[in-house]
Design a protein around this motif. Structure first.
Motif, PDB file in Angstrom:
ATOM      1  N   GLU A 115       0.814  -1.216   0.000  1.00 35.40           N
ATOM      2  CA  GLU A 115       0.000   0.000   0.000  1.00 35.40           C
ATOM      3  C   GLU A 115       0.845   1.263   0.000  1.00 35.40           C
ATOM      4  OE1 GLU A 115      -3.076  -0.361  -0.493  1.00 35.40           O
ATOM      5  OE2 GLU A 115      -3.166  -2.525  -0.130  1.00 35.40           O
ATOM      6  N   GLN A 116       2.163   1.131  -0.084  1.00 44.64           N
ATOM      7  CA  GLN A 116       3.026   2.303  -0.078  1.00 44.64           C
ATOM      8  C   GLN A 116       2.888   3.083  -1.379  1.00 44.64           C
ATOM      9  OE1 GLN A 116       4.862   3.363   2.540  1.00 44.64           O
ATOM     10  NE2 GLN A 116       3.998   1.656   3.729  1.00 44.64           N
ATOM     11  N   PRO A 117       3.115   4.386  -1.349  1.00 41.38           N
ATOM     12  CA  PRO A 117       2.962   5.197  -2.568  1.00 41.38           C
ATOM     13  C   PRO A 117       3.885   4.785  -3.709  1.00 41.38           C
ATOM     14  CG  PRO A 117       2.997   6.593  -0.617  1.00 41.38           C
ATOM     15  CD  PRO A 117       3.344   5.212  -0.161  1.00 41.38           C
ATOM     16  N   TYR A 118       5.111   4.357  -3.392  1.00 38.94           N
ATOM     17  CA  TYR A 118       6.020   4.015  -4.477  1.00 38.94           C
ATOM     18  C   TYR A 118       5.595   2.726  -5.190  1.00 38.94           C
ATOM     19  CZ  TYR A 118       8.279   0.664  -1.294  1.00 38.94           C
ATOM     20  OH  TYR A 118       8.543  -0.379  -0.434  1.00 38.94           O
ATOM     21  N   ILE A 119       4.856   1.845  -4.506  1.00 33.68           N
ATOM     22  CA  ILE A 119       4.318   0.656  -5.170  1.00 33.68           C
ATOM     23  C   ILE A 119       3.214   1.065  -6.141  1.00 33.68           C
ATOM     24  CG2 ILE A 119       3.091  -1.510  -4.832  1.00 33.68           C
ATOM     25  CD1 ILE A 119       5.952  -1.682  -3.953  1.00 33.68           C
ATOM     26  N   GLU A 120       2.353   1.979  -5.701  1.00 33.26           N
ATOM     27  CA  GLU A 120       1.284   2.465  -6.578  1.00 33.26           C
ATOM     28  C   GLU A 120       1.874   3.208  -7.773  1.00 33.26           C
ATOM     29  OE1 GLU A 120      -2.541   2.773  -7.885  1.00 33.26           O
ATOM     30  OE2 GLU A 120      -1.766   1.659  -6.154  1.00 33.26           O
ATOM     31  N   ALA A 122       4.777   2.617  -9.138  1.00 36.27           N
ATOM     32  CA  ALA A 122       5.351   1.618 -10.039  1.00 36.27           C
ATOM     33  C   ALA A 122       4.265   0.947 -10.862  1.00 36.27           C
ATOM     34  CB  ALA A 122       6.126   0.583  -9.229  1.00 36.27           C
ATOM     35  N   ARG A 123       3.116   0.691 -10.264  1.00 36.11           N
ATOM     36  CA  ARG A 123       2.000   0.099 -11.008  1.00 36.11           C
ATOM     37  C   ARG A 123       1.526   1.034 -12.121  1.00 36.11           C
ATOM     38  NH1 ARG A 123      -1.623  -2.055  -5.900  1.00 36.11           N
ATOM     39  NH2 ARG A 123      -0.633  -4.101  -5.641  1.00 36.11           N
ATOM     40  N   LEU A 124       1.390   2.313 -11.783  1.00 35.10           N
ATOM     41  CA  LEU A 124       0.906   3.276 -12.768  1.00 35.10           C
ATOM     42  C   LEU A 124       1.909   3.503 -13.892  1.00 35.10           C
ATOM     43  CD1 LEU A 124      -0.709   5.910 -10.372  1.00 35.10           C
ATOM     44  CD2 LEU A 124      -1.873   4.189 -11.745  1.00 35.10           C
ATOM     45  N   LEU A 132       7.482  -5.999 -10.275  1.00 36.62           N
ATOM     46  CA  LEU A 132       7.111  -5.314  -9.035  1.00 36.62           C
ATOM     47  C   LEU A 132       7.629  -6.068  -7.815  1.00 36.62           C
ATOM     48  CD1 LEU A 132       5.356  -2.765  -8.390  1.00 36.62           C
ATOM     49  CD2 LEU A 132       3.483  -4.344  -7.943  1.00 36.62           C
ATOM     50  N   LEU A 133       7.488  -7.381  -7.853  1.00 36.27           N
ATOM     51  CA  LEU A 133       7.961  -8.193  -6.733  1.00 36.27           C
ATOM     52  C   LEU A 133       9.477  -8.161  -6.626  1.00 36.27           C
ATOM     53  CD1 LEU A 133       5.672 -11.361  -6.946  1.00 36.27           C
ATOM     54  CD2 LEU A 133       5.459  -9.416  -5.409  1.00 36.27           C
ATOM     55  N   ILE A 134      10.158  -8.333  -7.745  1.00 34.75           N
ATOM     56  CA  ILE A 134      11.621  -8.457  -7.728  1.00 34.75           C
ATOM     57  C   ILE A 134      12.298  -7.130  -7.421  1.00 34.75           C
ATOM     58  CG2 ILE A 134      13.636  -9.023  -9.128  1.00 34.75           C
ATOM     59  CD1 ILE A 134      11.891 -11.041 -10.617  1.00 34.75           C
ATOM     60  N   ARG A 135      11.814  -6.047  -8.027  1.00 32.29           N
ATOM     61  CA  ARG A 135      12.506  -4.752  -7.922  1.00 32.29           C
ATOM     62  C   ARG A 135      12.108  -3.946  -6.698  1.00 32.29           C
ATOM     63  NH1 ARG A 135      11.724  -1.646 -13.428  1.00 32.29           N
ATOM     64  NH2 ARG A 135      12.820  -0.086 -12.155  1.00 32.29           N
ATOM     65  N   HIS A 136      10.865  -4.091  -6.236  1.00 37.61           N
ATOM     66  CA  HIS A 136      10.380  -3.200  -5.182  1.00 37.61           C
ATOM     67  C   HIS A 136      10.031  -3.911  -3.873  1.00 37.61           C
ATOM     68  CE1 HIS A 136      10.179   0.148  -8.009  1.00 37.61           C
ATOM     69  NE2 HIS A 136       9.602  -0.676  -8.876  1.00 37.61           N
ATOM     70  N   VAL A 137       9.639  -5.176  -3.953  1.00 33.72           N
ATOM     71  CA  VAL A 137       9.223  -5.882  -2.736  1.00 33.72           C
ATOM     72  C   VAL A 137      10.355  -6.734  -2.168  1.00 33.72           C
ATOM     73  CG1 VAL A 137       7.583  -7.542  -1.784  1.00 33.72           C
ATOM     74  CG2 VAL A 137       6.831  -5.883  -3.496  1.00 33.72           C
TER      75      VAL A 137
END
Length: 228
Positions: A115-120, A122-124, A132-137
């Protein structure tokens, strides 16, 4: 008894206890590291999927809850009894009960990150699910996983000793700390050193690994680092 020629003495069969303890340490560390690596890899994959996908979360976490309801050592004994005993079998049998704990840890981290802003952002920007999983999570799960792996390693060494003591672990032809202690329990009043030295090495190794885990937790957790 222990002497200059027999540093840790010999067992009832005339075998050098020092050599068997050193070789048993090699086997125990192999099992501990193997269990930690296998359980962390499986738990990381399942936990990341469960944390991001609500449908998968409902199914996978119920499976994990069911596995945690069974005592780990009992599940390991059942798996070893079904398959032919070997180092690989013991590693898999001990790793499977440890997976749910790693899954719950990874899932909790992912739930707080998704729910962090940088995840949103990255999605946009068009980043797909695997990226998303490999680079950000994944980078955010490394620190807690390292700490968890150290505790899993210590627990696996103890579990392997339990299985070997019961005669259900590594084949008897391969000395382990548990099997050496098991063989010496019948002569403990006459030759206490057969049980003493592998027990000391087992306890010291588990304590040392747990201390490493505590140190890593304090070093990698920013909140604890600020209080030191």
């Amino acid at each position: 008894p222990p002497s200059d020629a027999w540093l840790f003495g010999s067992d009832p069969f005339g075998r050098d206890v020092f050599s068997r303890v050193i070789w048993g340490g090699r086997v125990s560390l192999t099992v501990g590291i193997g269990v930690a690596a296998l359980s962390v890899c499986l738990g990381l994959a399942i936990g990341m999927i469960a944390g991001f996908n609500r449908v998968a979360d409902a199914v996978l976490m119920r499976i994990m809850d069911g596995m945690m309801a069974i005592p780990g050592i009992l599940l390991a004994v059942a798996l070893v009894a079904i398959v032919r005993p070997s180092i690989t079998t013991v590693v898999v049998a001990i790793a499977i009960p440890e997976v749910p704990r790693v899954v719950r840890l990874v899932r909790s981290v992912v739930l707080s990150i998704r729910e962090q802003p940088y995840i949103e952002a990255a999605r946009l920007s068009g980043v797909r699910f695997p990226g998303l999983l490999i680079r950000h999570v994944l980078p955010n799960t490394i620190a807690p996983l390292i700490v968890q792996a150290s505790f899993v390693c210590a627990s696996a060494i103890l579990s392997e000793a339990y299985l070997s003591f019961l005669g259900l672990g590594i084949p008897p032809t391969t000395p382990t700390w548990g099997s050496v202690i098991s063989e010496g329990r019948n002569v403990v009043q006459l030759a206490f050193w057969v049980v003493l030295y592998p027990s000391l090495f087992l306890g010291a190794t588990v304590l040392f690994i747990n201390l490493i885990g505590d140190g890593l937790r304090d070093m990698l957790d920013p909140r604890l680092a600020r209080t030191l």
